[in-house]
Design an enzyme around this catalytic site. Structure first.
Site, PDB file in Angstrom:
ATOM      1  N   SER A 193       0.827  -1.195   0.000  1.00 16.84           N
ATOM      2  CA  SER A 193       0.000   0.000   0.000  1.00 16.84           C
ATOM      3  C   SER A 193       0.874   1.263   0.000  1.00 16.84           C
ATOM      4  CB  SER A 193      -0.955  -0.032   1.195  1.00 16.84           C
ATOM      5  OG  SER A 193      -1.943   0.959   1.087  1.00 16.84           O
ATOM      6  N   ASP A 415      -8.372  -4.985  -6.812  1.00 18.37           N
ATOM      7  CA  ASP A 415      -8.059  -3.807  -6.008  1.00 18.37           C
ATOM      8  C   ASP A 415      -8.310  -2.553  -6.827  1.00 18.37           C
ATOM      9  OD1 ASP A 415      -6.960  -1.793  -4.468  1.00 18.37           O
ATOM     10  OD2 ASP A 415      -4.897  -2.546  -4.587  1.00 18.37           O
ATOM     11  N   HIS A 471      -7.007  -5.457  -1.817  1.00 13.04           N
ATOM     12  CA  HIS A 471      -5.979  -4.593  -1.218  1.00 13.04           C
ATOM     13  C   HIS A 471      -5.935  -4.861   0.292  1.00 13.04           C
ATOM     14  CE1 HIS A 471      -3.606  -0.781  -1.488  1.00 13.04           C
ATOM     15  NE2 HIS A 471      -3.886  -0.735  -0.198  1.00 13.04           N
TER      16      HIS A 471
END
Length: 494
Positions: A193, A415, A471
């Site tokens: 991330s 994602d 994610h």
């Protein structure tokens, strides 16, 4: 004639010699100097039914001027061959998300036992697909104000991307000085991330100062669902949404035409673009960005990385008393991120903090992600807790292609926060020779995703999508991600 006393020119010694010298001569001195360094072995954790079957160490390391920042860490020794397995420093995203999050929800050796968490303290169980089966892993709470990390002064809480990376590098060097037996292990830095911004800066520090003592056995880095460019990764969401069937051909073509492919920095006078983007937002507003197929968390709040559960709507002092009632209510409209309530309850239990050796007298109200950091909150006095001062890390990835470096980049293909197509675009921009073109990779005979491999001299990059994952990928598809990273560490093709 007596020989002169030895002079220690560490650059001329092997890694094994460096380890021996540090153990004999430097370690006692460094422990004395680094007053902010302390650690303890944890053998039992509240909620886990027996003695831990793996080695866990927790502690603090002081970094920065006068060691005003005290970074908390969790170190898990490899369950395989700790003497030879890689050493992985793992950075969590956010910014401001605790290292406990990937431990409990992604790649750590323990996880929440939801089926048996029917008391005031959530239960824990072993994680079958923990990456500690193949690596020694350090999880860190950074920057200050994240997890159990803190600062000794008010000013030291203020940070930015470059400062965070510098202090993380400082942490790594001091940790290795205090743990010299791991200096010979292959060193990797990993994260996911928002770590896509911080991690390349840390890696750049390592490659820029490899001649410093102690010598770091740096081999490469791992990035999952990486936020790499503040414009491109966000702008790509519109095209990705179209590819996934969330936007019609007509609407996408209209948006592309009216906005000239720019959906982020929209001209205020371009009314046609603003109107079509309102229609795009109507289509995407109730799509869960972390995983487009899972339920939208409508009653949650946005923290810059994803929709959060009632974490910040409950006061910390009420978390324990409201825990069971909150879980019972949330089961009526479950969202995966409601699972975070369990970690909030567990990490805020005083017996847990005592077991983890969290320092008494420090701020111990634990939240998974500090929204003041993640959202760059500006206070009433005009100061900002955290400044996102690095808009892109593309130049770093480009520079690393001239190093001896192994890289693994992976993305969950569901994602929407950081679309895999955006990651593929910047990898393509590196203009690397393709050794193995796009093909499926398998786990237990089933397609686990798709992969490509690039090689340029001593540099190699493996890219992989994880089919059906969001994610971040290990939370959604741990069964596929462990074989992926095991093969990569062993320098085998997926």
């Amino acid at each position: 004639m007596m020989a002169p006393p030895p002079r220690f020119h560490l650059r001329r010694h092997s890694s094994a010699d460096v380890v021996e010298l540090i153990q004999k001569f430097l370690l006692p001195l460094t422990i004395f100097i680094y007053t902010g360094l302390s650690h303890s072995i944890v053998e039992n954790l509240p909620g886990f039914p027996a003695k831990l079957p793996f080695s866990l160490e927790t502690g603090y390391i002081g970094v920065g001027p006068n060691e005003e920042v005290q970074l908390f860490y969790y170190f898990f020794e490899s369950e395989g061959n700790p003497q030879d397995d890689p050493l992985l420093l793992w950075l969590t995203g956010g910014p401001g998300c605790s290292g406990l999050s990937p431990i409990l929800y992604e790649i750590g050796p323990i996880t929440i036992d939801y089926a048996n968490s029917n008391g005031s303290l959530p239960a824990l169980k072993l994680h079958e697909y923990s990456w500690t089966k193949v690596a020694n892993i350090i999880f860190i709470d950074q920057p200050a104000g994240t997890g159990f990390s803190y600062a000794k002064t008010r000013e030291a809480y203020y940070s930015n991307d470059t400062t965070s990376a510098t202090l993380t590098y400082d942490f790594l060097r001091k940790w290795l000085i205090n743990h010299p037996k791991y200096l010979k292990n292959p060193l990797y830095i990993g994260g996911d991330s928002y770590s896509g911004i911080i991690l390349p800066l840390v890696v750049d520090h390592v490659y820029g100062e490899l001649e410093n003592e102690p010598l770091l056995n740096m081999k490469g880095y791992i990035l999952g669902n990486p936020f790499t460019d503040t414009y491109s990764d966000v702008n790509e969401r519109v095209q990705y949404a179209h590819r996934m069937g969330l936007l019609s051909n007509g609407l996408y073509k209209l948006a592309k035409q009216m906005c000239h492919g720019n959906y982020v920095n929209v001209d205020v006078e371009n009314v046609l673009c603003q109107n079509v983007l309102e229609r795009v937002n109507q289509c995407l507003n109730k799509v869960r960005a972390s995983h487009i197929l899972e339920p939208w968390c409508g009653d949650r709040i946005w923290n810059g990385e994803g929709y959060m559960p009632l974490e910040h709507l409950l006061s910390q002092e009420n978390i324990q008393t409201n825990f069971l009632q909150s879980i019972a209510t949330l089961t009526k409209s479950w969202c995966r991120l409601d699972n975070l309530l369990f970690s909030i309850s567990w990490a805020n239990d005083k017996s847990v903090q005592k077991a983890l050796n969290v320092r008494e007298g420090t701020k111990t109200d634990w939240i998974r992600c500090n929204t003041s950091i993640a959202n760059s909150t500006t206070k009433s006095d005009g100061t900002t807790i955290y400044v996102k001062n690095v808009p892109s890390t593309m130049k770093y990835h480009t520079n690393f292609t001239h190093k001896s470096c192994r890289v693994l980049i992976y993305s969950g293909d569901h994602d929407l926060l950081v679309p895999h197509t955006s990651t593929e675009n910047w990898i393509d921009s590196l203009k690397l020779p393709i050794q193995s073109d796009w093909r499926p990779w398998f786990v237990e005979g089933q397609i686990a995703g798709y992969t490509m491999r690039y090689v340029k001299g001593a540099y190699e990059l493996t890219y992989a999508t994880v089919k059906g994952a969001g994610h971040t990928a290990p939370e959604f598809n741990p069964k596929q991600c462990l074989p992926m990273v095991r093969s990569w560490f062993n320098e085998k093709t997926l």
